[in-house]
Design a protein around this motif. Structure first.
Motif, PDB file in Angstrom:
ATOM      1  N   LYS A 452       0.830  -1.204   0.000  1.00  0.00           N
ATOM      2  CA  LYS A 452       0.000   0.000   0.000  1.00  0.00           C
ATOM      3  C   LYS A 452       0.867   1.258   0.000  1.00  0.00           C
ATOM      4  O   LYS A 452       0.589   2.218  -0.727  1.00  0.00           O
ATOM      5  CB  LYS A 452      -0.910   0.001   1.225  1.00  0.00           C
ATOM      6  CG  LYS A 452      -1.806   1.223   1.330  1.00  0.00           C
ATOM      7  CD  LYS A 452      -2.676   1.178   2.580  1.00  0.00           C
ATOM      8  CE  LYS A 452      -3.520   2.451   2.707  1.00  0.00           C
ATOM      9  NZ  LYS A 452      -4.357   2.425   3.943  1.00  0.00           N
ATOM     10  N   ARG A 455       2.305   1.717  -3.387  1.00  0.00           N
ATOM     11  CA  ARG A 455       1.298   2.261  -4.311  1.00  0.00           C
ATOM     12  C   ARG A 455       1.156   3.771  -4.136  1.00  0.00           C
ATOM     13  O   ARG A 455       0.973   4.505  -5.116  1.00  0.00           O
ATOM     14  CB  ARG A 455      -0.050   1.562  -4.080  1.00  0.00           C
ATOM     15  CG  ARG A 455      -0.144   0.181  -4.694  1.00  0.00           C
ATOM     16  CD  ARG A 455      -1.600  -0.276  -4.816  1.00  0.00           C
ATOM     17  NE  ARG A 455      -2.250  -0.351  -3.508  1.00  0.00           N
ATOM     18  CZ  ARG A 455      -2.217  -1.428  -2.737  1.00  0.00           C
ATOM     19  NH1 ARG A 455      -1.557  -2.509  -3.120  1.00  0.00           N
ATOM     20  NH2 ARG A 455      -2.853  -1.436  -1.574  1.00  0.00           N
ATOM     21  N   ILE A 456       1.243   4.239  -2.887  1.00  0.00           N
ATOM     22  CA  ILE A 456       1.176   5.681  -2.625  1.00  0.00           C
ATOM     23  C   ILE A 456       2.327   6.388  -3.345  1.00  0.00           C
ATOM     24  O   ILE A 456       2.149   7.436  -3.969  1.00  0.00           O
ATOM     25  CB  ILE A 456       1.233   5.969  -1.111  1.00  0.00           C
ATOM     26  CG1 ILE A 456      -0.033   5.455  -0.423  1.00  0.00           C
ATOM     27  CG2 ILE A 456       1.396   7.464  -0.851  1.00  0.00           C
ATOM     28  CD1 ILE A 456       0.019   5.537   1.095  1.00  0.00           C
ATOM     29  N   VAL A 458       3.914   5.343  -6.010  1.00  0.00           N
ATOM     30  CA  VAL A 458       3.667   5.277  -7.456  1.00  0.00           C
ATOM     31  C   VAL A 458       2.644   6.320  -7.866  1.00  0.00           C
ATOM     32  O   VAL A 458       2.792   7.014  -8.885  1.00  0.00           O
ATOM     33  CB  VAL A 458       3.201   3.868  -7.861  1.00  0.00           C
ATOM     34  CG1 VAL A 458       2.781   3.847  -9.330  1.00  0.00           C
ATOM     35  CG2 VAL A 458       4.301   2.840  -7.600  1.00  0.00           C
ATOM     36  N   GLU A 459       1.584   6.461  -7.075  1.00  0.00           N
ATOM     37  CA  GLU A 459       0.534   7.424  -7.387  1.00  0.00           C
ATOM     38  C   GLU A 459       1.065   8.853  -7.406  1.00  0.00           C
ATOM     39  O   GLU A 459       0.583   9.701  -8.160  1.00  0.00           O
ATOM     40  CB  GLU A 459      -0.602   7.305  -6.366  1.00  0.00           C
ATOM     41  CG  GLU A 459      -1.434   6.036  -6.514  1.00  0.00           C
ATOM     42  CD  GLU A 459      -2.370   5.812  -5.342  1.00  0.00           C
ATOM     43  OE1 GLU A 459      -2.416   6.688  -4.449  1.00  0.00           O
ATOM     44  OE2 GLU A 459      -3.053   4.767  -5.317  1.00  0.00           O
ATOM     45  N   LYS A 460       2.051   9.117  -6.561  1.00  0.00           N
ATOM     46  CA  LYS A 460       2.631  10.458  -6.521  1.00  0.00           C
ATOM     47  C   LYS A 460       3.614  10.689  -7.665  1.00  0.00           C
ATOM     48  O   LYS A 460       4.087  11.814  -7.864  1.00  0.00           O
ATOM     49  CB  LYS A 460       3.323  10.699  -5.174  1.00  0.00           C
ATOM     50  CG  LYS A 460       2.335  10.757  -4.018  1.00  0.00           C
ATOM     51  CD  LYS A 460       3.040  11.067  -2.718  1.00  0.00           C
ATOM     52  CE  LYS A 460       2.033  11.166  -1.584  1.00  0.00           C
ATOM     53  NZ  LYS A 460       1.071  12.263  -1.809  1.00  0.00           N
ATOM     54  N   GLY A 461       3.932   9.624  -8.382  1.00  0.00           N
ATOM     55  CA  GLY A 461       4.794   9.768  -9.553  1.00  0.00           C
ATOM     56  C   GLY A 461       6.225  10.119  -9.216  1.00  0.00           C
ATOM     57  O   GLY A 461       6.932  10.728 -10.015  1.00  0.00           O
TER      58      GLY A 461
END
Length: 479
Positions: A452, A455-456, A458-461
């Protein structure tokens, strides 16, 4: 002979003649947290016209600086458009021709913004492309109108090459700077030495700058000090010794800055006899300790677990008119913490106000880190509350220590809550924070929570290449 090991009342009394030694030159720290060694890098500041600001009113009674604001906003807008064009470059698209058609106004601000955007976009997957596109724009902009590149622009382009591992291209840029009459400054050297150190070519870079007649070394007394400071920032301690010898061969007399750097190197290399000899040499040359020298001494006394000698030294500083600052006390506490003497850390932390100092975010973070390493999470949480009550804003290193402590105590939900709190309070987590959480969660067998957190990220790029490294490491560990 002065020796750190014998620091006590007798040596402190002798401080009227001299004293000295080593850790971080925190006043020149290159890191915003103030916890790491090194001198602050000399930054080049952009001065568009060399004139001061005129805050008078124009003919339409609008502040003149509003036109300057519009200029900067337009330059940033044009820079964004230029970057978008550059990133479309390919076999069927000519970026230079598209830039010509844009008819944008070339200025130092525009060039700075474009190069900075390209620099911050670099990762392992696109570094070659970004280096090519950055240089494409660098060449194109130099051919427009009356514009010519500043030292600042050269440094940005050098950083792009450095981050892209284009070492030869970076050196060609240094040669071009010299050919065009741009001064190669301490900042130039810093960029080069950091890159060459990674490639194992640090000594060759140093030799080249020592021989260069175009090396402009503001604000240092002479070029050798500029080189010594930069080498300290990248932990090139043996090269510091070599440069110091070259300095003496060429007839330059070391000053207090030279000695401070060299003593730090000797300490880091464990050459204590030579270190003590430098203290005597400074005294013979009539040099007195400065603010940073005392900071060095306090760190060494802390690392040597000599709180009584440190106490005597702090009192001696006051006697000769040098008021101990929060930096001095933080450096001492950091050293004592690393030596494992938490009782002494707490004593000097409590004594800060007696010395007229208020603990700042760095000092609180050092204390919090120390007690967490010792497994005392309760004290860390109390310090964190005191820090907030004192009006100090936690930084990313403070949060990382707290998260680490919570994970060590198995309080993973609280650790994840701290991660959310960071975002709410505007403190962006760095890779160190994410890595701490992922590692602790994985070691505790909480793989879903670890995924998790990834994933955070990755979401922030962000941290794409570091995430890949983290995943590889997890697979190798069988996690």
């Amino acid at each position: 002979m002065f020796t750190v090991a014998l620091f006590g009342k007798r040596v402190v009394q002798s401080m009227y003649i001299f004293c000295g030694i080593s850790r971080s030159f925190c006043g020149f720290s290159a890191n915003s947290d103030g916890l790491h060694d090194g001198f602050r890098r000399v930054e080049e500041h952009l001065n568009l016209d060399g004139k001061g600001c005129d805050f008078g009113l124009g003919s339409d009674e609008e502040p003149l600086f509003s036109s300057g604001r519009r200029f900067f906003e337009q330059a940033r807008c044009d820079a964004q458009r230029a970057v978008e064009v550059l990133f479309r470059d390919g076999p069927t698209f000519d970026a230079k021709e598209a830039l010509d058609d844009m008819e944008i106004r070339i200025s130092e601000v525009l060039v700075r913004e474009v190069l900075f955007m390209i620099l911050t976009d670099i990762n392992n997957a696109n570094k070659s492309r970004n280096a090519r596109l950055g240089y494409t724009f660098f060449i194109w902009s130099s051919q427009q109108g009356n514009y010519s590149h500043t030292v600042y622009a050269y440094h940005l382009m050098m950083r792009i090459f450095a981050e892209s591992n284009e070492l030869k291209a970076m050196w060609r840029l240094v040669d071009e700077m010299i050919e065009r009459g741009c001064p190669t400054t301490a900042r130039t050297f810093n960029i080069v030495i950091c890159t060459c150190s990674r490639a194992g070519l640090a000594k060759k870079a140093v030799e080249r700058f020592i021989k260069s007649k175009n090396f402009y070394f503001r604000p240092f007394k002479h070029s050798f000090n500029a080189i010594l400071c930069s080498l300290l920032a990248v932990n090139q301690y043996k090269l510091i010794e070599w440069v110091y010898q070259q300095m003496l061969v060429e007839g330059h007399c070391p000053d207090i800055l030279s000695y401070n750097v060299l003593m730090s190197a000797k300490y880091r290399l464990g050459k204590f006899d030579e270190f003590h000899g430098l203290l005597d040499e400074m005294a013979r040359n009539g040099l007195s300790p400065d603010f940073h020298t005392y900071n060095i001494i306090l760190h060494v006394l802390g690392r040597g677990d000599k709180p009584e000698a440190a106490f005597n030294l702090l009192n001696h500083m006051k006697e000769i008119g040098i008021e101990p600052t929060v930096l001095h006390l933080t450096t001492l506490i950091d050293g004592l913490s690393r030596a494992g003497n938490l009782d002494a850390c707490k004593y000097f932390f409590g004594e800060m106000r007696r010395y007229g100092c208020m603990p700042d975010v760095v000092c609180y973070t050092v204390m919090i880190t120390g007690v967490i390493v010792a497994g005392d999470l309760a004290s860390a949480e109390e310090l964190y509350k005191d820090m907030i009550n004192d009006g100090q804003v936690p930084n990313v290193f403070t949060y990382n220590s707290i998260i680490r402590g919570l994970c060590m105590a198995g309080r993973f939900k609280d650790a994840l809550h701290i991660l959310e709190e960071m975002e709410i309070k505007g403190c962006s987590p760095n890779f160190l924070v994410y890595n701490t959480l992922v590692r602790c969660l994985r070691n505790a067998g909480k793989l879903s929570e670890a995924h998790k957190v990834i994933r955070i990220m990755v979401e922030k790029g962000k941290y794409g290449h570091l995430i890949s490294k983290l995943k590889r490491h997890r697979r190798q560990r069988g996690g």
